[in-house]
Every structure is written in structure tokens, then in C-alpha cells.
Design a protein around this motif. Sequence first.
Motif: not given
Length: 447
Positions: A247, A249-250, A291, A296-297
Motif C-alpha cells: 500500500e 505510495p511510489a 504488483a 505499482t511496486f
Amino acid sequence: MDRPRVLVVDDEKMIREMLAEVLASWGYEASTAGSAEEALEALARSLVDVVLLDIMMPGMSGIDLLREIKHRDLDVDVLMMTGRPTVETAVQALKAGACDYLEKPLNLDVLRHLMGGVIERRLLRQEVHALRARVGDQLGAMELVGVSDAMQRLRDLIDRVAGSDSPVLIEGESGTGKELVAGAIHHRSPRSRAPFIPVNCGAIPADLMESEFFGHARGAFSGAVADALGLIRSAHGGTIFLDEIAELPAALQVKLLRVLQDTEVRPVGSVKTFKVDVRVIAATNQNVEQAVRAGTFRQDLFYRLNVVSILVPPLRERRADIPPLVTHFLRQLNQKLGRRVSGVGPDAMAALMGYDFPGNVRELENLLHRAYALGAREEITLEDLPVLQSRPEALALAGGLPTLAAAERELILRVLRHHGGDKDQAARALGISRRTLYRRIEEYGAG
């Protein structure tokens, strides 16, 4: 104080009945069993505080029964009795977890004194547990509960990784106990006396994340009236547990990666950096590799965290752990709510064994807590578990089964049918070894 429950296990009827009568006159609630099988059935049906166990019995020996009792319920205190005392058997008994050792013929004054000491130590343990819970050290008061091969492998892996400082990534469905695994690693590590800081990455507002993780200098933003250490520096010397790591954020992923690489933190609004000595354990209920592929990860952060990977199996893949977990939660709930629920009825246990528990261990605890809330007093019955009454897969095993052994037999047959007789797949689904499955099939005539 409630009357302590004692189970007397001896193959000589006259001795066990005499002991039950004496114990009752001393204020104990006593029951008896004439064999190892009867004892295990009694322990599966109801909670006991102390077992008085004869070493020399036909079939399963008292030492083997002691090991099985401690395997199923660590909280039971066991006093061993024997008419043929030797140093070897005394050492065996104490190594296997007995709290003391008595010679026959029993000196009742010595027995009364020993029983009083055992109960006093139990009360002290309960007080320590309650105090730990009160000061927030819940993980220090909890243990990994389970008898399945999957749980034993998990414990072995925890013991192997605890001594190092390598990052750990724990994966598993919600409710499987990932934070408990992280806590077990910390408490078995050289860092155990330093802080263990759990962080739910999905619960921190995005605009506060950087400040929460890395701290801030006074005046860094409106409301920053003093310096703040942040979560990572607060865990200095210890362990930080980052739950739901996927969860993040980048932008924060980049900064966390830098902390792992450089072992230093720069608070928000500060030009100074601070060295940190922190072990990072992360957890997720998502597929992190997926992910990474989805972008996203960060792949580099994934590799930094995934030095050691631990998969916590769902409860449906280790059903053998359901009875000891039930015992564990009943003890907790009795203490917390001031009840004397002695156990779970056969139909209720059969339904629990047949249910798939999508919410895993957390759902099992919730079901039992709800049973207490609905008024369960002496024994939890199927009527106290309304959620299971609408679940066909649970009720399929709950049709008036008389014993836990019968419930286990039916479960083995059901799983074998589901996997087309493939014993390897059935053993994995049950959370036991193939050898254990064969032994159960032979024992129950389930082939």
C-alpha cells in the motif's frame, strides 16, 4: 476463585477414583481417564488446568502422552506419577515438559503441596499475561499455536532467520497471523529487548506518511511545534514491522529503499541525517511480484525486502490446527470475560473442522468471541455458532458426530474425495505429512 480443573490419568481404576475423590475434597474439579486415548478425548472436549499422569500405562506410554498433551496445549501443567522411579524416566519427563515428578505410593501431603504450587504458578502466569496486554505488549504474551506440519515448518524457519538482521517479507492471506510471525522473529532475535514497532502502511494518511516514517524538524510544516523522531528512528536497535507494504505510495517506496541502502534517515524539514540500526520485516496479503510486473511496486525495493520470504498458510490448509487454536482462544476468552466455558461440543467442533475460514485464524477467534457474546456458558454448541449453520460445507460434518476423532475421519474422507484419492494433495490440504495421513487412514479405517 474458580475451582481448578484436574484430569487424573491412570490405568488402575482404584487409584484414579481415589485421587479424584481426594482432589475434590481439596477444592478441585476432578475428572478421570483410564488410557491415553480417553485422556486425549477428554482434553479435546474440555479445558483442564492440570493433568496427573501415570508413566506406566498400556498402549501409549505416559511420556509419549505427555509430549502429545504439550504439543496440543502448552498451557496445561502435567504432574507425572510412577511406581518404578528411575533417574532416566524423571529426566525424560521433565525434558518433555512435566512440571514435577511423583513416586507411588503417593504421599498425599506432598501431592497437596505440589498442586498448590502448580496453581500458584498458573495464577502468576495469568497475571503476567494480563499485565503485558495492559501495557500493549500483546505479541510478547502470544505464541504461535498449532500442531500441523505446516506450523512446525513455519516455527523452524522463524528460528533459523531470527538470529540474522536480514530483511524478511511475510506473505499470506488476511487473518493468518503475519504480525504474530513478525513478533515471533523479533522476540527470538538478539534485538528482543529493543522496540518492536508495528506499522499499518494502509492506515496512515498519504500527506502524513513521510513525517510519520522519517520524523520532522520543528517548524517543518504548520503544526510541527517540536522535533519528532518518526517510526523508523523510534525502532532504533529493534525491529520495524511494515504491514501491508504494497500500500506504500511510489514516493515513499523510493525513500524507504534509501533507508535500507544507506541505513540513515533525514527528517522532513531537516538538513541533518541520522544513522539508524533497524531490522525491517514487511508483510502483505497481495501478490507483490504481480504488483512489480504491474508497475505499482518498485522491483529494487522488492528485492531489498525479499531477502527471506515466509509464506503463512491459510487455516483451510492446516485444519489440524483448529482444535488447539480453539483451546487457546477459549483460555483467553475465559480469562478476559470471566467465564468458565469448558470446551466445544462434538457437532460444533465438527462444523469448525469442515468450514473453510476465508478470514482464517482471525475469523475463528471472532466466531468464538461471538459465541460468548450470545451467552455460551458451559460448552459451545452448534447453536452458538449461527454463521456455520448456514454453511453446507460446515454442516456436512456436523450431523451428530460423537467424537473429535470421528470428525477428523470424516474430514479426511471428504478431502480425499475432493482430490480424487490423491494422498499427496490431500495431505497438503490438511496441513499434515503424507506419513501422518497414512497413519490416520490406517487408524480410522478411512482407506
